[in-house]
Structure formats: structure tokens, C-alpha cells
Design an enzyme around this catalytic site. Structure first.
Site, PDB file in Angstrom:
ATOM      1  N   ASP A 204      85.053  83.329  51.040  1.00  0.00           N
ATOM      2  CA  ASP A 204      85.588  83.153  49.699  1.00  0.00           C
ATOM      3  C   ASP A 204      86.555  84.279  49.346  1.00  0.00           C
ATOM      4  O   ASP A 204      86.282  85.454  49.596  1.00  0.00           O
ATOM      5  CB  ASP A 204      84.432  83.140  48.691  1.00  0.00           C
ATOM      6  CG  ASP A 204      84.890  82.971  47.268  1.00  0.00           C
ATOM      7  OD1 ASP A 204      85.309  81.852  46.916  1.00  0.00           O
ATOM      8  OD2 ASP A 204      84.837  83.961  46.507  1.00  0.00           O
ATOM      9  N   GLU A 267      89.487  81.457  52.726  1.00  0.00           N
ATOM     10  CA  GLU A 267      90.141  80.913  51.541  1.00  0.00           C
ATOM     11  C   GLU A 267      91.227  81.895  51.116  1.00  0.00           C
ATOM     12  O   GLU A 267      90.950  83.060  50.832  1.00  0.00           O
ATOM     13  CB  GLU A 267      89.145  80.735  50.394  1.00  0.00           C
ATOM     14  CG  GLU A 267      89.817  80.187  49.135  1.00  0.00           C
ATOM     15  CD  GLU A 267      89.029  80.447  47.862  1.00  0.00           C
ATOM     16  OE1 GLU A 267      89.093  79.595  46.955  1.00  0.00           O
ATOM     17  OE2 GLU A 267      88.348  81.492  47.776  1.00  0.00           O
TER      18      GLU A 267
END
Length: 539
Positions: A204, A267
Site C-alpha cells: 500500500d 500501489e
């Protein structure tokens, strides 16, 4: 079966994202859980994907619904236990599914023991584990950096008598990865989950790992409309995507390789995400794959998508993952299809995805054609939406529960009285049970497309090149050895006619797969039609 990932297989992967809170509730509390995911693994396997990516289920105060982790090695009781996760992992592997889990390492919850110790004083062993800085002489924050969720990216702490950095909520302080001890602690977290048998991580916000240590102000974007988020008005030159990111990604990759080749999917959230995707996946020492928000924007026009693909191909290396939807943006059906998406349009979108060069992600519910749900203000729970209402309504609309059974309470998602978010009324007619009975449904179309992709080596590995730009369609070719495909997609609501000879000098061409397309002397492609054609390849 618990295989890891072979280096040659990356290009062919398909990934299904599960948002645990909204997938399946087995306890009746209105929130999905790990046992709920386990109970639906057959459904995911039947869809035909290779990997199931599970969004965070770690211990958390849930101020950002799991992306604020208070213990990286504990499972939040809301979702179950470590034994529940082990059972899920075992059953997924038995079905041939690999399991990828989120890892949130750019920041933690302010309730994490690391931060509680760090904020105590400036002499404790973890004093430098987060980003602490003095105020300016006038008492204001150290620089002009802004939080993604609104307001300054700095919050004053009266105990430390300093500001701490948070690129997201003030309850999500940024870890100081310039500190090697923090890096070591993060790698220990990775070892914990690798030892349990997970096959990879989705990292993330990995472009946020490092910040400019000189704390220089971000420049202001020029000639950009000032939307509802002031954060978007800045060029994020100094608060993310710093050179040190690459060195830390190398450390993570070295560890992943030491475990037999675990998968790393990054990401990328940045002003030029596509460029960063390439930079973060170049060579064999960084991430194997990365995705950005470039294809998650509202613009699904031929002009935008052609420009995006052209730019990626011009870079010549790197491994992007294509994602048309996820838990952070409006659902694909609404974002690109509008208030009333054409059913043929939704069928074309998945064909477009499987014909691209590279792995791709499918967000839960896309295979059903679910659209965004309008959530009234009094039911909003997303902190991003609550802070930006009414111009920006947040992410709740794309996170509503899955619809499994048209006849059951809460569409089969939960037996509880009230799910954490309402079930979309328009979703009921798109439930899994109804679509499974219809051979021509969107769900079965997804299954057919994914099976085709999985079994076709040219789609998985063929070289891709674009044909010249056109105002109504996008076309490219895929070539592997003596196999050649031409893929054509009409992104408009108007029919178009194309001279097939434009696509291949030796025009021996036959329709391999497609919908709403006729092959005569010319290609006649109806609104939102598409076709994949096999062509002669000159040896």
C-alpha cells in the site's frame, strides 16, 4: 498446493481483490470476515483468476477501515483469528489460488505501540521511528505539504513539542523509513507473513515510503483546475517517490526472493504514476509488478486510453498491472459507463483488459456489473468523504456489500439486521445466484474471458504494439512467434467500419473472439463492440 511465483509467469497473472468488510459476513455483525472469504473461495476459483488479494484485516482502530494498522502481526477480532486465516490460506492453495495480502508500511495507526513509545519523549529508543519536526518560528508546520484527506500533512503534538508527519489521517503517522531500524522492523513483519505461507504482498502507498529530508516545499501545479482536494493542487515533488524508495524496495525484493520468489505488487500514487510503475519494476531487483491510478481515473475515452498505452509502450520496460477498479475509486460501471451503462460496454471492458499485455486486477463486484451506490450523508463512514462533502462524497459508494442471493436478507451478505454499509437496491437484480443461472450473463462472460486468457499463450506473453490513433476505437496487435492477434475495441456508442487491411499487410484474418463485430471485406463494429482476430504472421 503452495507454489510461489515463477519469474516467467508474471505477465499472465489475473488478480481478484477482496475487500473483507464487504465480501461475506458469517457472524451476523454486519461486517465481512475471514471465514466469509473462505466460504466463497470456490466462487473466486470458478471465476478463473490466479491470485486473491485480500485488503487489510490486521488489528486496527478502523479509522481508515484497516489501513491504520495498530499491530502488523495480529488479526483484528472483527475479522477472525490467526487460525481462521491459516484455514483460508490452506483452502485457497488447495483450490490453486495464490494469496496476496496488503501490507501498509508507509504509516501506522497512532495506536500502534511504536508510535505510543515514539511520542513519549525525544530520548526513547523509538523517538526517531516516525517523522518529527520542529515548528517554524511562527509556530506553523515545517512546510506546505498537505494530507490526501484534507488539511496540513502535519499535526502538533504537545508532548513531544513537535509536529509529526501524516500523509493521510492525523491518526496515521508516517513511519520514518530513513531510519534503518524501522526498515529492519518492517522486514521482520514480512518474514512473519511469509513464514505463514502467504504468496505475496500488495504494498500500500509504496511511493510514500520516504520523504525529502530537507523538507522543501512542494511546488504548485500550473494550469490545473483547483478541485475539491487542495492536496491535488500541489506537485508532490518532495513528499513522496524519493530516490531512497528504490533502495528499500531492493531490500524487500531480496527477502521475497530468499523465500522462493514471493510476489510484490506496489500501489503507486503519484503525479506520474505510470512512469513510477516502470521505474519501480525495472530489472529483476525491485518489484515484480506495480499499478497506479492512471486507468482508475474518470476518463475512459479513446483519446485518454490511447495516450496512456502509447506512453507506457514508449518506456520500453517495466511491468505495469492494469486495474480498472478498486476500493478507492468509483466503480467501473459508473466511472466509465455513466448513470446508465450500456451492458455491452461492460462486456467490452473485460475483453479490453484480458487482451492487454500484462497482469491485471479485478475488484470484487466488477464481474457482476455493480455500479456505485449513492450513500446519504448521514450514512457516510469514509473519513475522506466526510471531510470533503458535498463536492467529493468519498469511497463508500464503491465499498457496499457483495450481492450473493437475490432472495436472502441483505442479498446473502449478512444475516445481521444492518450491514456496515447499505446493500445497493439496483444491485439486487445483478446478484450472483441470478447471473449464474444465465449463460449470457456478465458474470459468465467474465469467466469465459478469464479462461480464454489463461489458456492462450499469445495473450499472456505476446508482444504488444498499437495501431495508429483513431477517434472511435483502439486497436493493437499481439505477436508471439508465428501467432498474431489483432484486437479492436469500439469505445463509442456509434457503429464504425474499418478496413481490415489497415491492420495487417497479409490480410488473412479470422475472428477468434468478439461481440457485435462482423467480418466481411471490412470490419463492422457495432457500439461498444470488440473483436480479437487471428492473422497471418510473416516468417
Amino acid at each position: 498446493m503452495n507454489k510461489n511465483f515463477s519469474k516467467d509467469a508474471y505477465n499472465g497473472y489475473s488478480i481478484y481483490q477482496v475487500y473483507p468488510r464487504s465480501f461475506q459476513d458469517t457472524t451476523g455483525n454486519g461486517v465481512g470476515d475471514l471465514n466469509g472469504i473462505r466460504s466463497r473461495l470456490d466462487y473466486i476459483a470458478k471465476l478463473g483468476v490466479d491470485i486473491v488479494w485480500i485488503s487489510p484485516f490486521f488489528k486496527s482502530p478502523m479509522k481508515d477501515f484497516g489501513y491504520d494498522v495498530s499491530d502488523y502481526e495480529e488479526i483484528d477480532p472483527l475479522f477472525g483469528t490467526i487460525d481462521d486465516f491459516k484455514s483460508l490460506l490452506k483452502e485457497a492453495h488447495a483450490l490453486g489460488l495464490q494469496v496476496m495480502i496488503d501490507q501498509v508500511w508507509s504509516h501506522s495507526s497512532d495506536q500502534h505501540i511504536w508510535f505510543e513509545e515514539s511520542r513519549r519523549d525525544d530520548q526513547n529508543p523509538k523517538a526517531d521511528w516516525y517523522v518529527w519536526e520542529d515548528a517554524k518560528p511562527d509556530g506553523s508546520p515545517p512546510n506546505n505539504w498537505l494530507s490526501v484527506f484534507g488539511g496540513p500533512a502535519w499535526t502538533w503534538d504537545s508532548g513531544r513539542h513537535k509536529y509529526y508527519l501524516h500523509n493521510f489521517l492525523k491518526s496515521q503517522p508516517d513511519l520514518n523509513l530513513h531510519n534503518s531500524e524501522v526498515q529492519d522492523a518492517i522486514l521482520d513483519v514480512a518474514r512473519f507473513w511469509f513464514d505463514l505461507g502467504v504468496n505475496g504482498f500488495r504494498l500500500d502507498a509504496c511511493s510514500f515510503y520516504f520523504h525529502d529530508q530537507l523538507l522543501r516545499d512542494n511546488p504548485i501545479k500550473e494550469n490545473v483546475p483547483q478541485g475539491p482536494k487542495p492536496h491535488d493542487w500541489q506537485a508532490h515533488k518532495y513528499c513522496r517517490s524519493q530516490p531512497e524508495n528504490l533502495d528499500f524496495l531492493k531490500r524487500i525484493r531480496t527477502l521475497a526472493d530468499a523465500y522462493g520468489g514471493k510476489l510484490l505488487l506496489g500501489e503507486i500514487g503519484d503525479d506520474d504514476g505510470l512512469r513510477q510503475q516502470v521505474d519501480y519494476t525495472r530489472g529483476s531487483h525491485l518489484l515484480q509488478m506495480a499499478y497506479s491510478f492512471d486507468m482508475l481515473k474518470p476518463d475512459g475515452s479513446v483519446e485518454y486510453l490511447y495516450g496512456l498505452l502509447s506512453r507506457w509502450l514508449s518506456y520500453g520496460e517495466g511491468r505495469p498491472v492494469w486495474a480498472l477498479g478498486n476500493h478507492d475509486v468509483p466503480r467501473l460501471a459508473t466511472r466509465w459507463g455513466g448513470a446508465e451503462p450500456n451492458p455491452q460496454q461492460l462486456r467490452m471492458f473485460i475483453a479490453f483488459l484480458v487482451c492487454l499485455d500484462g497482469p491485471f486486477c479485478i475488484y470484487q463486484g466488477e464481474e457482476l456489473g455493480l455500479e456505485d451506490v449513492e450513500i446519504p450523508f448521514e450514512e457516510l463512514v469514509d473519513p475522506d468523504g466526510l471531510s470533503m462533502w458535498p463536492k467529493y462524497k468519498g469511497r463508500d459508494g464503491c465499498r457496499t456489500p457483495m450481492v450473493w442471493d437475490n432472495q436472502q436478507q441483505n442479498a446473502g451478505f449478512s444475516k445481521g439486521e444492518k450491514p456496515w454499509l447499505r446493500v445497493g437496491k439496483t444491485h439486487l437484480s445483478k446478484s450472483v445466484d441470478l447471473q449464474e443461472k444465465d449463460a449470457g450473463s456478465l458474470l459468465n462472460h467474465y469467466r469465459n474471458m478469464l479462461a480464454w486468457r489463461r489458456n492462450d499463450v499469445c495473450l499472456r506473453q505476446g508482444q504488444m504494439s498499437l495501431f495508429p490513433k483513431n477517434s472511435s476505437f483502439i486497436a493493437w496487435k499481439r505477436v508471439l512467434d508465428k501467432t498474431g492477434y489483432v484486437c479492436v475495441f469500439n469505445f463509442t456508442d456509434q457503429s464504425t467500419t474499418v478496413d481490415a487491411s489497415e491492420f495487417w499487410e497479409t490480410c488473412s484474418i479470422k475472428l477468434l473472439k468478439g461481440e457485435s463485430v462482423l467480418l466481411k471485406e471490412q470490419l463492422e463494429i457495432e457500439p461498444f463492440g470488440w473483436g480479437c482476430f487471428e492473422v497471418d504472421v510473416e516468417t
